[in-house]
Design a protein around this motif. Structure first.
Motif, PDB file in Angstrom:
ATOM      1  N   UNK A  69      49.876  52.760  28.058  1.00  0.00           N
ATOM      2  CA  UNK A  69      49.169  53.608  29.026  1.00  0.00           C
ATOM      3  C   UNK A  69      50.193  54.563  29.638  1.00  0.00           C
ATOM      4  N   UNK A  70      49.905  55.858  29.556  1.00  0.00           N
ATOM      5  CA  UNK A  70      50.842  56.854  30.087  1.00  0.00           C
ATOM      6  C   UNK A  70      50.601  57.121  31.561  1.00  0.00           C
ATOM      7  N   UNK A  71      49.329  57.079  31.988  1.00  0.00           N
ATOM      8  CA  UNK A  71      49.002  57.423  33.381  1.00  0.00           C
ATOM      9  C   UNK A  71      48.074  56.353  33.951  1.00  0.00           C
ATOM     10  N   UNK A  72      48.502  55.743  35.054  1.00  0.00           N
ATOM     11  CA  UNK A  72      47.667  54.683  35.664  1.00  0.00           C
ATOM     12  C   UNK A  72      46.359  55.240  36.211  1.00  0.00           C
ATOM     13  N   UNK A  73      46.415  56.451  36.710  1.00  0.00           N
ATOM     14  CA  UNK A  73      45.214  57.022  37.322  1.00  0.00           C
ATOM     15  C   UNK A  73      44.107  57.289  36.317  1.00  0.00           C
ATOM     16  N   UNK A  74      44.462  57.273  35.026  1.00  0.00           N
ATOM     17  CA  UNK A  74      43.440  57.505  34.006  1.00  0.00           C
ATOM     18  C   UNK A  74      42.608  56.253  33.725  1.00  0.00           C
ATOM     19  N   UNK A  75      42.985  55.117  34.246  1.00  0.00           N
ATOM     20  CA  UNK A  75      42.274  53.857  34.008  1.00  0.00           C
ATOM     21  C   UNK A  75      41.639  53.358  35.302  1.00  0.00           C
ATOM     22  N   UNK A  76      40.537  52.711  35.146  1.00  0.00           N
ATOM     23  CA  UNK A  76      39.872  52.106  36.303  1.00  0.00           C
ATOM     24  C   UNK A  76      40.537  50.764  36.644  1.00  0.00           C
ATOM     25  N   UNK A  77      40.108  50.238  37.762  1.00  0.00           N
ATOM     26  CA  UNK A  77      40.626  48.930  38.202  1.00  0.00           C
ATOM     27  C   UNK A  77      40.290  47.851  37.180  1.00  0.00           C
ATOM     28  N   UNK A  78      39.070  47.844  36.697  1.00  0.00           N
ATOM     29  CA  UNK A  78      38.655  46.807  35.741  1.00  0.00           C
ATOM     30  C   UNK A  78      39.406  46.937  34.426  1.00  0.00           C
ATOM     31  N   UNK A  79      39.687  48.187  33.990  1.00  0.00           N
ATOM     32  CA  UNK A  79      40.412  48.359  32.736  1.00  0.00           C
ATOM     33  C   UNK A  79      41.845  47.850  32.856  1.00  0.00           C
ATOM     34  N   UNK A  80      42.476  48.088  33.994  1.00  0.00           N
ATOM     35  CA  UNK A  80      43.826  47.568  34.196  1.00  0.00           C
ATOM     36  C   UNK A  80      43.838  46.033  34.209  1.00  0.00           C
ATOM     37  N   UNK A  81      42.852  45.441  34.838  1.00  0.00           N
ATOM     38  CA  UNK A  81      42.764  43.969  34.882  1.00  0.00           C
ATOM     39  C   UNK A  81      42.569  43.426  33.476  1.00  0.00           C
ATOM     40  N   UNK A  82      41.751  44.102  32.670  1.00  0.00           N
ATOM     41  CA  UNK A  82      41.530  43.639  31.289  1.00  0.00           C
ATOM     42  C   UNK A  82      42.818  43.707  30.472  1.00  0.00           C
ATOM     43  N   UNK A  83      43.621  44.739  30.678  1.00  0.00           N
ATOM     44  CA  UNK A  83      44.882  44.840  29.942  1.00  0.00           C
ATOM     45  C   UNK A  83      45.799  43.669  30.293  1.00  0.00           C
ATOM     46  N   UNK A  84      45.898  43.376  31.593  1.00  0.00           N
ATOM     47  CA  UNK A  84      46.732  42.254  32.012  1.00  0.00           C
ATOM     48  C   UNK A  84      46.184  40.926  31.477  1.00  0.00           C
ATOM     49  N   UNK A  85      44.880  40.834  31.445  1.00  0.00           N
ATOM     50  CA  UNK A  85      44.252  39.601  30.951  1.00  0.00           C
ATOM     51  C   UNK A  85      44.519  39.416  29.460  1.00  0.00           C
ATOM     52  N   UNK A 131      55.917  46.641  39.904  1.00  0.00           N
ATOM     53  CA  UNK A 131      55.539  46.591  41.323  1.00  0.00           C
ATOM     54  C   UNK A 131      54.534  47.691  41.637  1.00  0.00           C
ATOM     55  N   UNK A 132      54.769  48.880  41.083  1.00  0.00           N
ATOM     56  CA  UNK A 132      53.861  49.997  41.350  1.00  0.00           C
ATOM     57  C   UNK A 132      52.482  49.762  40.743  1.00  0.00           C
ATOM     58  N   UNK A 133      52.424  49.064  39.592  1.00  0.00           N
ATOM     59  CA  UNK A 133      51.102  48.724  39.028  1.00  0.00           C
ATOM     60  C   UNK A 133      50.345  47.813  39.992  1.00  0.00           C
ATOM     61  N   UNK A 134      51.021  46.800  40.524  1.00  0.00           N
ATOM     62  CA  UNK A 134      50.357  45.896  41.465  1.00  0.00           C
ATOM     63  C   UNK A 134      50.004  46.624  42.767  1.00  0.00           C
ATOM     64  N   UNK A 135      50.873  47.608  43.145  1.00  0.00           N
ATOM     65  CA  UNK A 135      50.569  48.406  44.331  1.00  0.00           C
ATOM     66  C   UNK A 135      49.291  49.210  44.114  1.00  0.00           C
ATOM     67  N   UNK A 136      49.143  49.727  42.912  1.00  0.00           N
ATOM     68  CA  UNK A 136      47.955  50.511  42.590  1.00  0.00           C
ATOM     69  C   UNK A 136      46.684  49.625  42.615  1.00  0.00           C
ATOM     70  N   UNK A 137      46.822  48.372  42.205  1.00  0.00           N
ATOM     71  CA  UNK A 137      45.655  47.487  42.149  1.00  0.00           C
ATOM     72  C   UNK A 137      45.315  46.888  43.509  1.00  0.00           C
TER      73      UNK A 137
END
Length: 861
Positions: free
Chosen positions: A125-141, A197-203
């Protein structure tokens, strides 16, 4: 006063209770950079490497897989997938030893690397803002990231917190001795950690992010500060070196002064903690698309030739790590997974590296000595002082040994972080943490069993409700079908009318007759013409008459029974009155018998006068008793006559019973003399020794003999006359028979009572007279005179009673006349008369005793 945020920004730190300072031993492994190991010959991947459920298999035996390819997929809550750490072939899917102190087998995928180390397709993923909260959680999952600080909690669960997070704390403390994996990771990969840390800050959107690092890691502190310069929300804080400051609850207390409640989690107070190794894996998953397939592991100890941190693929056997670092075992060698405080000894080195493995320690015997035998607790309280959770380790150990699970939970066993500080300071070398771990496992197992039992109960109740519902539906269907099958009465009537009309049309009857019949049928249908039910009415009247007669007979039988009960009550009342009057007379008679003993101190002439008066009173009393006997029973015949007039059969039965009782009393009176032959010899021997005693005894004996003989003669004569008279009267009149029966019962009871009184009334006199006579001859003379007077008076009374009996009843048998040879009491006694008197006295005493014993045996009370 400054707010908490202002204090945190100013760098204020707080302290937690307890804690210890063991030797650090970190310099063995932090002097070299992180090394890369060659590919192992075999990889063992347990399906479960985290807290939660296993994933569902996606591969089979013999499949070819690529590096980073998912081998399982999440199948339930808190379920994480595992990925292939390198390319190769799946050799087998079978249970293998797990990374646990017990090494119990768990289902594992066994792979053989092909050496090519070929990656599968990745999706960074190049830009965090391009993904929703649920999409980021799915990637981590789907990346399979779990807490790498030792707990193994799924990271996607923490990142998707539904509670507001105020502080995000990054744990870089790494307080346990020997372990330097996080230290080297922060030194070499601080930029990637900050990206995580910034990913978790974003979530999570926290207000402040605090990075906590022990002050014994200056290079890591400097690297993290440099990496965080561009982000003002991240604060790097150096905290004092103290074990276990790296614990989640202790780090929160040091950095924010907040305390996690018992049984709660940090999110309850608005705090979330993540390890630096976990944040590095988050950065790799988001920005490079790599799943969690490797981690930094510290391989150290005095038996390791080259102690350092290495990048170990998940699933690599511990033996491969030791061999690569120059492991030289010693006798009784131990290999510990984890640090010396919280780690556990491995039963075999064929156990794989998992996601929570951060250190492999291989010490020698001097470096980490074998624990000694457990000794008794000396109650020094050192364990309680060292506990960072302010628990009572000593009491918890007692409850754990006793398996008192309720007490363990009451004393907050699950607040224990298993840091090992209590075991470290215990002078008795008690493995306290081991007790706690076993107790926790047993409690969890018990709770799981309870949950299974509750679910089984719910399933059973649901099945029962379903079966009852199905049965009710079947019954309702049956009722509906029955209701449809039964036609209404109106339809039946219509069908009957139609059939009747058809029959009328087909008949040869005239039109007039047909009309008449139709009119009758119509009136019958309307209810205007009643059917002829005369025969039914007659039968019903007969049944009513029979029922009335039966009821009258039953009522008469009940009245008869009631009358019989009333008669029995009347007779019982009469008998009770007679008994009461007799008891009163006995009480009156007892008083004069005791009086002569109280006047021994008076002069002798006075005693004689008193004795004479007593004798006259006793004689008069005997006469009154003879006169009162008929009067006492007079009430009973009248009552019995009144009761028995209503029922002749009852009177006849009562008369027969009375005759039997009278006959039995006569037989007892006749049998009395048969057992009285034993005492005369002894009496005669005593009287020969003293003439005065013989005279007194003779007088007393004559009086008793006359009285006993006349009573014995009177009872048979009275009872013999009554049956004949009663029989004659019963034949003529049933009422007279009833009266005679009542009189006979009263006389029989009266005779029995007199027989009981005779020995008791006269037993005290001879002993008293004999005692008095021994002391004074004049007393003996007075007593003899009294005895003669008594005998004469009793004889006269008995004659009068006999004359009264002759005049009132027709005797069936002539009564035997009384013995009148000794009526002249004042004449001098010859020796022959004295001897006869002694014999008669002994006979009389024997009769009295015999009658008393028989009466006591026949007494129903």
């Amino acid at each position: 006063m400054d707010s908490l945020v202002e204090q945190i920004e100013r760098g204020t730190l707080w302290q937690f209770p307890g804690g210890v300072h063991p030797p650090e031993q970190k310099s063995l492994s932090n002097q070299h950079p992180i090394a890369r190991l060659p590919l192992p010959s075999k990889i063992v991947l347990p399906l479960k490497q985290h807290i939660g459920a296993n994933g569902q298999l996606l591969v089979n035996k013999g499949d070819k897989v690529l590096k980073g390819q998912a081998l399982t997929k999440p199948s339930a809550n808190w379920s994480l997938p595992i990925h292939a750490p390198t390319s190769g072939e799946v050799l087998d899917i079978t249970p293998a030893p797990s990374a646990h102190p017990s090494a119990l087998p768990e289902l594992s995928i066994i792979m053989a690397p092909d050496g090519e180390d070929s990656w599968c397709e990745l999706h960074p993923v190049a830009d965090l803002s391009s993904l929703t909260h649920a999409q980021l959680i799915d990637i981590l999952h789907n990346a399979g990231i779990a807490g790498m600080g030792g707990a193994g909690f799924p990271t996607y669960i923490k990142a998707d917190s539904h509670q507001p997070i105020e502080y995000l704390i990054v744990n870089g403390v790494e307080c346990e001795p020997y372990i330097t994996a996080d230290d080297l990771l922060m030194q070499t990969h601080a930029k990637e950690i900050v990206q995580g840390i910034e990913v978790m800050q974003h979530l999570l959107k926290p207000q402040r992010i605090i990075v906590g690092i022990e002050d014994n890691k200056p290079q890591a502190i400097a690297a993290m500060k440099q990496a965080c310069e561009h982000n003002d929300a991240i604060l790097v804080r150096a905290i004092p070196t103290k074990y276990p400051s790296g614990g989640e609850k202790q780090l929160i207390r040091v950095l924010t002064s907040k305390e996690v409640p018992s049984g709660g989690i940090p999110a309850d107070i608005g705090v979330l903690v993540q390890n630096v190794g976990t944040l590095f894996a988050v950065s790799e998953a988001i920005y490079k698309g790599k799943p969690l397939i490797e981690r930094v592991v510290t391989v150290t100890g005095n038996t390791i030739h080259k102690a350092q941190n290495v990048w170990a693929l998940i699933g690599t056997e511990i033996k491969h790590l030791l061999d690569c670092q120059g492991f030289t075992p010693v006798p009784e060698q131990r290999v510990v997974m984890g640090g010396p405080m919280m780690g556990f000894t491995l039963p075999t080195v064929r156990i794989p590296v998992v996601k929570t493995t951060n250190c492999i320690l291989a010490p020698d015997n001097q470096e980490l000595a074998q624990p000694g035998d457990e000794k008794a607790c000396i109650r020094c309280s050192a364990c309680a002082d060292a506990c960072p959770q302010t628990l009572l380790p000593q009491q918890l150990q007692w409850f754990a040994k006793a398996k008192d699970f309720d007490k363990l939970e009451q004393y907050n066993l699950f607040d224990c972080i298993e840091c090992g500080a209590c075991s470290y300071v215990c002078p008795s070398e008690i493995p306290l943490v081991q007790y706690y771990r076993v107790a926790k496992a047993e409690i969890r197992e018990q709770k799981l069993d309870q949950i299974k039992a509750e679910r089984a109960k719910e399933r059973f109740e649901a099945r029962k409700e379903r079966l009852e519902r199905d049965q009710q539906e079947r019954q309702n269907r049956h009722k509906r079908s029955s209701a449809k099958a039964v036609k209404p009465d109106a339809e039946k009537a219509k069908v009957a009318d139609a059939l009747e009309r058809v029959k009328q049309k087909q008949g040869d009857k005239s039109a007039v007759q047909a009309a008449i019949e139709r009119a009758k049928a119509k009136k019958a249908a309307d209810g205007s013409i009643e059917p002829d039910n005369s025969e039914v009415a007659q039968e019903r009247a007969k049944r009513k008459e029979q029922a009335r007669l039966y009821k009258e007979q039953k009522q008469s039988a009940q009245d008869t029974e009631q009358t019989a009960d009333d008669k029995k009550d009347a007779v019982a009342a009469a008998i009770a009155r007679a008994k009461a009057k007799k008891a009163a007379q006995q009480a009156e008679k007892a008083t004069p018998d005791e009086q002569p003993n109280t006047d021994d101190a008076k002069p002798e002439p006075r005693k004689a006068a008193v004795a004479a008066a007593i004798a006259r009173a006793k004689a008069k009393k005997a006469a009154q008793q003879a006169e009162e006997t008929p009067s006492d029973t007079a009430a009973e015949p009248a009552q019995a006559q009144t009761d028995e007039q209503s029922d002749p059969r009852k009177a006849a039965v009562a008369a027969a019973i009375a005759r039997a009782k009278a006959k039995k009393a006569a037989q007892q009176a006749e049998e009395t003399p048969s057992d009285t032959t034993a005492e005369p010899t002894q009496v005669q021997t005593d009287e020969q020794s003293d003439p005065r005693k013989a005279a007194v005894a003779a007088a007393i004996a004559r009086a008793k003999a006359k009285k006993a003989a006349k009573q014995a003669e009177e009872r048979p004569s009275d009872t013999a006359a009554e049956p004949a008279q009663a029989q004659t009267d019963e034949q003529s009149d049933p009422r007279k028979a009833a009266v005679a029966a009542a009189i006979a019962r009263a006389k029989a009871k009266k005779a029995a009572q007199q027989a009981e009184e005779t020995p008791s009334d006269t037993a005290a006199e001879p002993a008293q007279v004999q005692t008095d006579e021994q002391s004074d001859p004049r007393k003996a003379a007075v007593a003899a005179a009294i005895a003669r007077a008594k005998a004469k008076k009793a004889a006269k009374q008995e004659e009068e009673n006999a004359q009264d009996a002759d005049s009132t009843a027709a005797p069936a048998e002539q009564p035997k006349p009384a013995d009148n040879n000794d009526t002249s009491e004042n004449a001098p006694l010859t020796p022959e008369q004295k001897r006869q008197a002694a014999i008669k006295a002994a006979v009389a005493k024997a009769k009295a005793k015999k009658q008393a014993k028989e009466q006591e045996g026949n007494d129903p009370s």
